[in-house]
Motif scaffolding. Structure first.
Motif, PDB file in Angstrom:
ATOM      1  N   LEU A  63       0.801  -1.210   0.000  1.00 21.81           N
ATOM      2  CA  LEU A  63       0.000   0.000   0.000  1.00 21.81           C
ATOM      3  C   LEU A  63       0.840   1.270   0.000  1.00 21.81           C
ATOM      4  N   HIS A  64       2.154   1.148  -0.083  1.00 18.88           N
ATOM      5  CA  HIS A  64       2.985   2.350  -0.138  1.00 18.88           C
ATOM      6  C   HIS A  64       3.372   2.631  -1.593  1.00 18.88           C
ATOM      7  N   ASP A  65       3.446   3.929  -1.889  1.00 20.22           N
ATOM      8  CA  ASP A  65       3.654   4.366  -3.266  1.00 20.22           C
ATOM      9  C   ASP A  65       5.138   4.612  -3.547  1.00 20.22           C
ATOM     10  N   PHE A  66       5.957   3.599  -3.278  1.00 23.82           N
ATOM     11  CA  PHE A  66       7.355   3.600  -3.690  1.00 23.82           C
ATOM     12  C   PHE A  66       7.771   2.146  -3.850  1.00 23.82           C
ATOM     13  N   TYR A  67       8.793   1.919  -4.677  1.00 27.86           N
ATOM     14  CA  TYR A  67       9.129   0.553  -5.064  1.00 27.86           C
ATOM     15  C   TYR A  67       9.630  -0.251  -3.869  1.00 27.86           C
ATOM     16  N   ALA A  87       2.876  18.165  -6.980  1.00 26.27           N
ATOM     17  CA  ALA A  87       2.224  17.862  -8.257  1.00 26.27           C
ATOM     18  C   ALA A  87       3.219  17.163  -9.170  1.00 26.27           C
ATOM     19  N   ASP A  88       2.814  16.056  -9.771  1.00 26.47           N
ATOM     20  CA  ASP A  88       3.684  15.360 -10.720  1.00 26.47           C
ATOM     21  C   ASP A  88       4.036  16.290 -11.872  1.00 26.47           C
ATOM     22  N   ASN A 115       7.248   8.104  -9.529  1.00 24.79           N
ATOM     23  CA  ASN A 115       6.568   9.305  -9.075  1.00 24.79           C
ATOM     24  C   ASN A 115       7.371  10.528  -9.522  1.00 24.79           C
ATOM     25  N   LYS A 116       6.698  11.468 -10.155  1.00 28.40           N
ATOM     26  CA  LYS A 116       7.370  12.627 -10.749  1.00 28.40           C
ATOM     27  C   LYS A 116       7.085  13.923  -9.978  1.00 28.40           C
TER      28      LYS A 116
END
Length: 595
Positions: free
Chosen positions: A158-162, A504-505, A563-564
């Motif tokens: 559930l985390h937004d990093f690899y 913001a990406d 993620n940008k």
């Protein structure tokens, strides 16, 4: 557990380099009992995932194995011999000549084993380290493992990093005396111009303790006797943001008149206080400027790299940042030491990211499950979380750069069960370290009228994306949403407020004369809008942008090569917003704009 250091009584050998490597395979279930039959080699420290061009290795779920031969220095006869791993993500198992000597769960904190009875000074041994990247509902961070139609094990989280894995930090072999210091704690205060230093030393074996406080030139400025006590430093130089000054507590353990162990512990004299809606360092209001960061670089993954460490801190100085949050896990000790020496303020965060099933439901469209339940985040999860807090505080409590503990990122603080889960953890953190404030980073679902735990914490840290996930492309509307909610938090709690994430990406090189999401101009205008709101609300004590640099995430259509949201690209090139931030933060030196 003390960080290994070379002293007059201790020696250290670094075991970084190329290790024999392979992932676990059915035909070789116990690779630690002999030579690992593989032609692969992996660099340590580094995550293993991106070092190879094999999808089988990159996407592997389960154990992977590292192996090398190690020679013990012949001069270590009579000393205790210790093997230490700075981390093994997310579970480690260590074998010496086939014997299990250490195991540890938790991927971002160190563990060690006394291997004196298994090795010989002057001899060599086979060192095998297993690393397991599996995440479940009872790990920190949590995750889920499934098996697809082709029989392949899949890890979701559930985390937004690899989910990088491996030996991302250093491995050490070191010697210590039989009678020695095993723990050092330093707590400082200020009385006029005098620095007050309380210390506590734990000793293995029968030995007496004396301490000396040395300034940065090595001159003794105070001294004490006993395993605990208080010493005073007259005309003390304080550790301040942007103006670090470090003293050393020189610990000496004696047997009779003989000094048998020496251990130096650096520290800074400074105080932290939350008073009303102010965050005070050394009695002066402090305004955070900076970022959420990641340990993330190409090829290395989460592998620690001294060159990137230096360059990242240079970029922090260039842009005028005075702080960062260790999102979303404890960083390498080298990072904390560097922050101590260079006066960068740190919010130190646990690996408790992803304790929110509502985020997953929002992304996947699946039915929403309660986050806190016997089948999801349960008592075992809470116990793992508590142990992580204990280890984090024990490792980092002497760092003057660390001014606050963040015990979770974006938990489901609006759901039933949140208070029962978090209140014991807050109490534990404050009991372990009464000197620092405690916070958590609140997700957008948690609003002033439904958050169940905000009153337990000292500082309100909020992650908000008005203008990106809500009101995207309409910054006028986003500004109204943002200010309206922030004023509600301020009115209800009257506590210091920090925007812990907003961003913001942005694709570098994409430009537009319109408010077009993903353009460099939109990122710049998005940040400017937030800053106008922060400056209008007196309770705001800081702004930490998401993110310092672009970073890798799992595969997904909502992420294109990661993620940008970085103000810098993944290889640390500035986007247009970096120059805007530099102009805003120039000369603030910890003061709120307009203060």
């Amino acid at each position: 557990m003390l960080k290994p250091q070379a002293t007059a009584t201790r020696e250290i050998v670094n075991l970084d380099g190329l290790w024999r490597f392979d992932i676990a395979r059915e035909e070789r279930p116990t690779p630690w009992t002999g030579v690992l039959d593989s032609t692969l080699e992996a660099a340590v420290p580094a995550s293993y995932n991106d070092q190879f061009v094999s999808a089988e290795i990159r996407d592997h779920v389960g154990w992977a194995w590292y192996q090398r031969m190690v020679r013990v220095p012949r001069g270590w006869h009579g000393d205790r011999i210790v093997l230490r791993l700075d981390s093994a993500t997310h579970e480690g198992a260590v074998y010496v000549d086939g014997t299990l000597v250490a195991s540890h769960v938790g991927g971002y904190l160190p563990f060690e084993a006394d291997i004196t009875d298994h090795v010989t000074a002057g001899g060599q041994f086979q060192l095998t380290v297993g690393v397991n990247n599996e995440l479940t509902n009872e790990t920190i961070p949590p995750g889920t493992i499934s098996v697809d139609m082709k029989g392949r094990r899949k890890q979701t989280y559930l985390h937004d990093f690899y989910n990088y894995a491996g030996l991302a930090r250093s491995v050490w072999l070191y010697s210590v005396p039989t009678v020695r210091a095993t723990a050092v704690e330093v707590v400082t205060g200020i009385d006029g111009t005098t620095g007050v230093v309380d210390y506590a030393i734990q000793v293995e074996g029968a030995g007496d303790v004396r301490v000396r406080v040395l300034d940065q030139q090595g001159v003794e400025v105070a001294a004490g006797v006993g395993a605990s006590g208080r010493v005073e430093v007259t005309d003390a130089r304080l550790w301040n943001p942007g103006a670090a000054y470090l003293y050393t507590l020189q610990v000496e353990v004696l047997v009779g008149d003989e000094v048998v162990d020496v251990y130096p512990q650096t520290f800074g004299i400074r105080t932290i206080e939350v008073r009303g809606a102010e965050f005070l360092i050394n009695g002066t209001p402090f305004y955070f400027t900076g970022f959420g960061k990641h340990e993330d670089t190409a090829i290395r993954g989460k592998g620690h790299d001294d060159a990137y460490l230096v360059h990242d801190f240079q970029l922090l100085e260039w842009i005028g940042a005075n702080s960062f949050r260790t999102s979303h896990y404890p960083y390498a000790e080298e990072v904390m030491d560097f922050a101590d020496r260079h006066g960068i303020v740190v919010i130190d965060e646990t690996a408790a990211v992803g304790l929110n099933l509502g985020v997953s439901a929002g992304l996947t469209g699946e039915p929403n499950k309660p986050t806190f339940s016997p089948e999801t985040c349960n008592d075992a999860t809470q116990a793992a979380h508590a142990q992580h807090i204990r280890e984090l505080v024990a490792r980092d409590r002497n760092h003057p750069s660390v001014v606050m503990w963040c015990i979770a990122n974006e938990p489901a603080s609006n759901e039933d069960g949140a208070r029962e889960y978090f209140e014991p953890l807050v109490n534990l953190t404050k009991a372990l370290d009464p000197t620092r404030p405690v916070c958590y980073a609140a997700v957008m679902f948690a609003q002033p009228d439904n958050d169940k735990i905000a009153d337990l914490f000292d500082v309100l840290c909020l992650n908000r994306y008005y203008g990106w996930y809500v009101g995207v492309g309409d910054l006028e509307l986003a500004e109204m949403y943002l200010e309206g909610e922030m004023r509600q938090w301020a009115a209800k709690y009257g506590k210091p407020m920090l925007m812990a994430e907003y961003g913001a990406d942005t694709m570098p090189g994409l430009h537009s004369v319109w408010d077009m999401p993903w353009s460099e101009e939109y990122q710049r205008d998005y940040l400017d809008m937030h800053h106008r709101v922060f400056d209008r609300i007196p309770e705001f004590v800081g702004e930490q942008i998401w993110n310092f640099a672009d970073f890798q995430t799992t595969n997904g259509i909502h992420r294109v090569d990661g993620n940008k949201k970085g103000v810098f690209t993944r290889d640390r090139k500035p986007k247009a917003a970096a120059h805007t931030l530099r102009a805003r933060w120039a000369g603030l030196e910890g003061r709120k704009p307009g203060a």
